[in-house]
Design a protein around this motif. Structure first.
Motif, short mmCIF file in Angstrom:
data_model
loop_
_atom_site.label_atom_id
_atom_site.label_comp_id
_atom_site.label_asym_id
_atom_site.label_seq_id
_atom_site.Cartn_x
_atom_site.Cartn_y
_atom_site.Cartn_z
N MET A 47 -12.14 -0.38 -9.06
CA MET A 47 -13.42 -0.77 -8.44
C MET A 47 -14.05 0.34 -7.60
O MET A 47 -14.57 0.11 -6.51
CB MET A 47 -13.24 -2.04 -7.61
CG MET A 47 -12.20 -1.98 -6.53
SD MET A 47 -12.04 -3.59 -5.71
CE MET A 47 -10.55 -3.32 -4.79
N ASP B 89 -19.46 -1.27 0.90
CA ASP B 89 -18.74 -1.44 -0.36
C ASP B 89 -17.45 -2.20 -0.13
O ASP B 89 -16.48 -2.04 -0.87
CB ASP B 89 -18.45 -0.06 -0.95
CG ASP B 89 -18.02 -0.16 -2.41
OD1 ASP B 89 -17.37 0.79 -2.90
OD2 ASP B 89 -18.32 -1.19 -3.05
N LYS C 263 -17.67 -8.62 -0.17
CA LYS C 263 -19.11 -8.86 -0.36
C LYS C 263 -19.65 -9.89 0.64
O LYS C 263 -20.79 -9.78 1.05
CB LYS C 263 -19.37 -9.29 -1.81
CG LYS C 263 -18.75 -8.32 -2.84
CD LYS C 263 -19.00 -6.85 -2.51
CE LYS C 263 -18.01 -5.93 -3.20
NZ LYS C 263 -18.06 -4.53 -2.69
N ASP D 122 -23.43 -1.40 -2.28
CA ASP D 122 -22.96 -1.49 -3.66
C ASP D 122 -22.82 -2.96 -4.06
O ASP D 122 -22.70 -3.85 -3.21
CB ASP D 122 -21.60 -0.77 -3.80
CG ASP D 122 -21.17 -0.63 -5.26
OD1 ASP D 122 -19.96 -0.55 -5.51
OD2 ASP D 122 -22.05 -0.61 -6.14
N ASN D 123 -22.83 -3.23 -5.38
CA ASN D 123 -22.47 -4.54 -5.93
C ASN D 123 -23.39 -5.68 -5.55
O ASN D 123 -22.96 -6.83 -5.46
CB ASN D 123 -21.04 -4.93 -5.51
CG ASN D 123 -20.04 -3.84 -5.79
OD1 ASN D 123 -19.39 -3.35 -4.86
ND2 ASN D 123 -19.87 -3.47 -7.04
N GLU E 91 -19.46 -0.34 -12.45
CA GLU E 91 -18.72 0.88 -12.77
C GLU E 91 -17.95 0.76 -14.08
O GLU E 91 -17.25 -0.21 -14.32
CB GLU E 91 -17.76 1.26 -11.62
CG GLU E 91 -16.89 0.17 -11.09
CD GLU E 91 -17.52 -0.56 -9.90
OE1 GLU E 91 -18.75 -0.60 -9.79
OE2 GLU E 91 -16.76 -1.10 -9.10
#
Ligand SMILES: Cc1cc(-c2n[nH]c(CCNC(=O)c3cc(-c4ccc(F)cc4)cc(O)c3O)n2)ccn1
Ligand SMILES: [Mg+2]
Length: 214
Positions: free
Chosen positions: A40, A141, A144, A169-170, A199
């Motif tokens: 990840m 990152d 979440k 990110d994400n 990714e």
């Protein structure tokens, strides 16, 4: 027992990358994740967007939440201006131990401080402990569901200033819906979405860049 994925990733770096050469460390991790085992890390495609934002901000003080194996730590640290410093928070001690060795292999240990513990516990102590006035750049990152509470905590602790750039990110996969809604609706942020992919996959994902307006 046997090795963990972060330990196998570290071995790939030590076997394939040249000590002191951060580009070769990044390439070794991307090769490992594309051809051996998915992991990840922000990856090469989103990493290119991360690079462009870091280069634009050229931060003297940077914070990363969620170190994992240190891949994005190396991407950020290699682009810091002279005197620049990056603090990266990692909850998992096994991840932190691998990250320290990846960062050292890249020769960037003097610009980076890996801090172990929960983001919510550490953020209120960053100023007194590291002599930080405020952050120029923050890369989110980590878990979440912590993105939103942690930027609210950064605001409350006065660690964001007019113009601080947050990059998350994400925001699509795994997704951070409450964070996205907040930064896109709040009068205190100017946000922009950079579409990309999860990714090393074809799944949709992206980065949200939010400038704090104070
Ligand atoms: C200080 C502090 C630090 C942490 C902390 N440190 N390190 C992390 C890791 C967090 N990262 C992720 O979970 C993550 C997951 C995916 C993913 C997984 C599986 C899928 F199928 C699809 C996507 C992709 C990614 O790019 C991710 O970054 N949290 C936690 C708490 N406090
Ligand atoms: Mg991520």
């Amino acid at each position: 027992t046997g090795t963990t994925r972060p330990q196998r990733l570290l071995r790939a770096v030590q076997e394939r990358a040249t000590r002191g050469d951060s580009e070769s460390v990044i390439a070794a991790i991307d090769h490992f994740c594309r051809h051996q085992e998915w992991a990840m890390n922000v990856g090469d495609e989103k990493g290119f967007i991360l690079d462009s934002v870091v280069s634009e901000v050229s931060p003297q003080t940077a914070l990363e939440l969620g170190t994992y194996c240190g891949y994005s730590t190396v991407r950020i640290a290699r682009l810091l201006p002279p005197g620049g410093h990056l603090i990266t928070l990692e909850f998992n001690p096994n991840y932190a131990a691998v990250a320290r060795q990846v960062i050292a292999w890249a020769g960037l240990e003097d610009m980076v401080q890996v801090v172990e513990g929960a983001s919510g516990d550490w953020i209120p102590h960053l100023r007194e402990h590291f002599g930080i006035e405020s952050f120029d750049f923050v890369f989110l990152d980590h878990w979440k569901e912590l993105y939103l509470p942690d930027i609210k905590l950064l605001e409350e602790c006065g660690l964001l200033r007019k113009g601080t750039v947050l990059l998350a990110d994400n925001v699509v996969c795994p997704g951070t819906p409450d964070y996205l809604e907040y930064v896109r609706k709040s009068q205190s942020y100017e946000s922009h979405y950079f579409g990309s992919h999860l990714e090393y996959t074809r799944a949709e994902d992206g980065l949200e860049k939010s400038v704090y307006l104070g």
